[in-house]
Design an enzyme around this catalytic site. Structure first.
Site, PDB file in Angstrom:
ATOM      1  N   SER A 148      34.951  10.697  60.736  1.00  0.00           N
ATOM      2  CA  SER A 148      34.982  10.265  59.099  1.00  0.00           C
ATOM      3  C   SER A 148      36.398  10.085  58.659  1.00  0.00           C
ATOM      4  O   SER A 148      37.274  10.604  59.355  1.00  0.00           O
ATOM      5  CB  SER A 148      34.289  11.172  58.369  1.00  0.00           C
ATOM      6  N   TYR A 161      32.101  19.064  53.847  1.00  0.00           N
ATOM      7  CA  TYR A 161      32.056  17.963  54.754  1.00  0.00           C
ATOM      8  C   TYR A 161      33.306  17.545  55.596  1.00  0.00           C
ATOM      9  O   TYR A 161      33.322  17.355  56.773  1.00  0.00           O
ATOM     10  CB  TYR A 161      31.454  16.783  54.053  1.00  0.00           C
TER      11      TYR A 161
END
Length: 258
Positions: A148, A161
Site C-alpha cells: 500500500s 493498517y
C-alpha cells in the site's frame, strides 16, 4: 505461440487469489484467467464469488471458488486443500484479502488491531508457507502480496493498517529470502497500489473534492483504474519476472515519486 508470448502466458498454471470476490483481488484474478491460468477465487461471500467466477467463465476462462474466512489461521490448511482439489496445487498465490477499518488511534481496540494484522499480514505468510512445498516440487511458483501507499507513508486513522502494510513490504523481502534461493524457481513480490475505487475506498469517491485532491497528489493526475493493474499482474505472475524477487512495485501514478 512465440517466445515473447510465452513469457507472459499463464497457460497450464493454477492461481489462488484471496479477496477475489471484489476489488483488486477480483481484477487480478480476471486478468490472470484471461492469459490462461485456471483461477481459484477465495473469499467469504459466496454470492459475490459466484458472480466473479461466472464473469471469468463467460469470457472463456477457467475459474472456481472456495468460500473461506482467510483471516482465520485455522481455516488456511482447509483452503489450500480445497483450492488444490479444483485444478491442482496452485502455482501462483495472490494475497489480496485485506481490511482497513480507518480508526483514530485512540479508538483502536485490541480486537480491531489483531483483526487487521491477522488478515493483512499474518495470513499471507502462513498461507504462502502451506503452498511452498508443492511449488518447490514443480520448480516454479509465484507469490504476490498487496502492499500500500501506507507501507511507506503515514495516513490519518491508519495506525493499524499502516503497520500491517509496512509489515507486508518487509514480509515480501523475508519470503523471498526464505523461498527464492537454491534456484527454486519461486519468486515473492508485492504490488503497492495507489488510490483505486474498491470496497475499502469507495466512500472517498462520494466526494469529488477528495478525489480531485488525491488525483493532484499523483504525477499522472488521476486515481487508478482497475485496468491499470493488468500489466503488472501478468508480469509478476509469469516467466517474464523470473529474475525479480523481494520487490515491492508501486502502481500509484507517481504518488510516491513526489
Amino acid at each position: 505461440m512465440n517466445s515473447l508470448s510465452e513469457l507472459f502466458s499463464l497457460e497450464g498454471k493454477v492461481a489462488l487469489v484471496t479477496g477475489a470476490s471484489s476489488g483488486i483481488g477480483r481484477a487480478m484474478a480476471a486478468v490472470m484467467a484471461a492469459v490462461g491460468a485456471a483461477v481459484v477465487h477465495a473469499a467469504r461471500r459466496e454470492e459475490s464469488l459466484q458472480d466473479a467466477v461466472d464473469s471469468v467463465k463467460q469470457n472463456g476462462g477457467k475459474a472456481a471458488y472456495v468460500v473461506a474466512d482467510v483471516g482465520r489461521q485455522d481455516a488456511l490448511a482447509d483452503l489450500a486443500e480445497q483450492a488444490a482439489a479444483c485444478f491442482g496445487a496452485p502455482d501462483i498465490l495472490v494475497n489480496a484479502a485485506g481490511v482497513n477499518l480507518r480508526e483514530p488511534w485512540d479508538k483502536i481496540t485490541e480486537e480491531s488491531w489483531h483483526q487487521t494484522i491477522s488478515l493483512n499480514l499474518t495470513t499471507p505468510f502462513f498461507l504462502g508457507r502451506l503452498l511452498i512445498p508443492s511449488m518447490k516440487e514443480r520448480g516454479w511458483g509465484r507469490i504476490i502480496n498487496i502492499a500500500s501507499l501506507q507501507s511507506v507513508r503515514a495516513f490519518p486513522n491508519g495506525a493499524a493498517y499502516g503497520a500491517s502494510k509496512g509489515g507486508v513490504m518487509q514480509l515480501t523481502r523475508a519470503m523471498a529470502e526464505a523461498w527464492s534461493g537454491d534456484q527454486s524457481g519461486i519468486t515473492c513480490n508485492a504490488i503497492a497500489p495507489g488510490f483505486f475505487k474498491t470496497e475499502l475506498t469507495e466512500k472517498l469517491y462520494d466526494d469529488a473534492r477528495v478525489i480531485d485532491a488525491l488525483s493532484r497528489q499523483t504525477i499522472i493526475g488521476r486515481t487508478g483504474e482497475m485496468s491499470d493493474l493488468n500489466g503488472l499482474t501478468i508480469f509478476l505472475a509469469s516467466r517474464a519476472s523470473d529474475y525479480i524477487t523481494g520487490q515491492t512495485i508501486f502502481i500509484d501514478g507517481g504518488w510516491t515519486a513526489k
